[in-house]
Design an enzyme around this catalytic site. Sequence first.
Site, mmCIF file in Angstrom:
data_model
loop_
_atom_site.group_PDB
_atom_site.id
_atom_site.type_symbol
_atom_site.label_atom_id
_atom_site.label_comp_id
_atom_site.label_asym_id
_atom_site.label_seq_id
_atom_site.Cartn_x
_atom_site.Cartn_y
_atom_site.Cartn_z
ATOM 1 N N HIS A 120 -10.424 1.445 2.536
ATOM 2 C CA HIS A 120 -10.174 2.493 3.534
ATOM 3 C C HIS A 120 -11.361 2.376 4.489
ATOM 4 O O HIS A 120 -12.449 2.854 4.189
ATOM 5 C CB HIS A 120 -10.098 3.882 2.894
ATOM 6 N N HIS A 164 0.864 -1.197 0.000
ATOM 7 C CA HIS A 164 0.000 0.000 0.000
ATOM 8 C C HIS A 164 0.896 1.242 0.000
ATOM 9 O O HIS A 164 1.581 1.518 0.983
ATOM 10 C CB HIS A 164 -0.884 0.014 1.245
ATOM 11 N N ASP A 195 1.701 2.785 3.366
ATOM 12 C CA ASP A 195 0.859 3.974 3.161
ATOM 13 C C ASP A 195 1.733 5.214 3.019
ATOM 14 O O ASP A 195 1.297 6.329 3.325
ATOM 15 C CB ASP A 195 -0.162 4.152 4.290
ATOM 16 N N HIS A 199 -4.212 -0.222 6.272
ATOM 17 C CA HIS A 199 -3.664 0.632 7.339
ATOM 18 C C HIS A 199 -4.516 0.595 8.611
ATOM 19 O O HIS A 199 -5.042 1.604 9.054
ATOM 20 C CB HIS A 199 -3.457 2.074 6.862
HETATM 21 O O1 DOR Z 1 -2.872 9.680 5.616
HETATM 22 C C1 DOR Z 1 -3.285 9.369 4.528
HETATM 23 N N1 DOR Z 1 -2.774 9.890 3.388
HETATM 24 N N2 DOR Z 1 -4.298 8.513 4.459
HETATM 25 C C2 DOR Z 1 -4.910 8.227 3.304
HETATM 26 O O2 DOR Z 1 -5.840 7.473 3.327
HETATM 27 C C3 DOR Z 1 -4.501 8.889 2.048
HETATM 28 C C4 DOR Z 1 -3.121 9.359 2.110
HETATM 29 C C5 DOR Z 1 -2.747 10.320 1.001
HETATM 30 O O3 DOR Z 1 -3.098 10.044 -0.159
HETATM 31 O O4 DOR Z 1 -2.111 11.329 1.284
HETATM 32 ZN ZN ZN Z 2 -3.172 5.136 1.605
#
Ligand code: DOR
Ligand code: ZN
Length: 344
Positions: free
Chosen positions: A136, A13, A247, A174
Site C-alpha cells: 500500500h 487484490h 481492491d 492499486h
Molecule cells: O479503499 C480501500 N479500502 N483501500 C484500502 O486500502 C483498504 C480497503 C478496505 O479494506 O476497505
Molecule cells: Zn486493498
Amino acid sequence: MDQLNIILPDDWHLHLRDNESLATTVPAATRGFGRGIVMPNLNPPVTTVAAAKAYYDRIISYRPEGSDWEPLMVLYLTDNTTTDEIRAAAESGFIHGCKYYPAGATTNSDSGVTDLANIYDVLETMQEVGMTLQLHGEVTDCDIDIFDREAVFIERYLKQMVKSFPNLRVILEHITTQQAVDFVIAGNENIAATITPQHLLYNRNHMLVGGIRPHLFCLPVLKRDIHQKALIEAAVSGNKKFFLGTDSAPHTKESKESCCGCAGCFSHPAAVELYAEVFDQAGALDNFEAFASINGADFYGLPYNKTKITLNKESWTIPESLPFGDSKIVPLAAGNNIKWKLEN
Ligand code: DOR
Ligand code: ZN
C-alpha cells in the site's frame, strides 16, 4: 466485436472480510475469476501462517458448490514480523505474498509498519525466499496532502527500497498516479502494479463535483483526470507489469453513507465487465486477456487458469444495492448501464 473469449481472469487484490460477511463476499469474488489474492487486513490482522490457514479454511467453507476458485493468502506485515514467519510462509504453499500497510494508512491498518527500517531484515528474507511484497504505497504523515501521498511514498521510500532489494518482487497495489506508472515502467522486471476498476473509470471530479459520492471514496483516493488517463494507458498497453486487482472492498451502505464514511468500493458484482468497458472504450480489447488473465499469473509464477470465460455485448444494469447480512451493500457503478455481460 460482440463477443470476447478469454482465459478465466484472476483478481490479484481483494478484500473478503470474515465470518458471516464471507457468505456474500466469497461467491461475489468467484464471479468471473479463477483465483484471488486475499488481503489480510482483518481485525485482528492475519499476521501468522497459522492464522492465514484458519482464514483460508473459513473462506473455503463459503465457496459455492462446484466452484474451484482458489483464495491465495497473504500475511500482514507488522513491526514485529519475524524472518522465521516469512520462511514458514514461503514453505506453506498457500501464502503468496506479504502486505505492507503503513500504520494508519487505511481500513484496519493500525497494526501496520511504523517505519520501513523496522522490516529491513524481513524484506531481505522475502527477497531470499522469493516472497512477493504487496505495497500500500502511501505515506501517512499528516503534513502530506492526501492527493500527494502515493507520489511522496515513491520518492521518499520506494526508490531507495528497490535499490536496496533489487531482487525483491514488489507489487505497487492499486496505483493511482502518473508517477506510479512511470516508476513501474522504469523499474526492473521485479516491479509490477495492480490497477482497480474505479481508478480506471473515475477521477476525483466524479467523486466531488455536484455533491460528494461516498461510494467512490477509496484509498488511495481518486486523483485528477491526467492520472486516470495515465492509468488507462498503462492498463491497456499490454505491458506485462500491469495487471488486474479490483481492491473490491465491502462496506455496508450505512458505513459508506455516513458523516465519516469508510474507504472502499465493492466492485465484484460487475468487475470483469467494468474492466472490459475500459478496454473497449480505449479500442484495446485485444490486450484485455493479457491484463486480466496472463500478466498477473506470470508475475506470481503461477499457471494460467485452464478454463475460459465469454463476455457478450449485451446491455444490463448493475443493481442499486445487494443484501449484505442484516444490511445492504452498494456495488461500484450501482444503477449504471453496462455494455458487456459475463455469460454464465
Ligand atoms: O479503499 C480501500 N479500502 N483501500 C484500502 O486500502 C483498504 C480497503 C478496505 O479494506 O476497505
Ligand atoms: Zn486493498
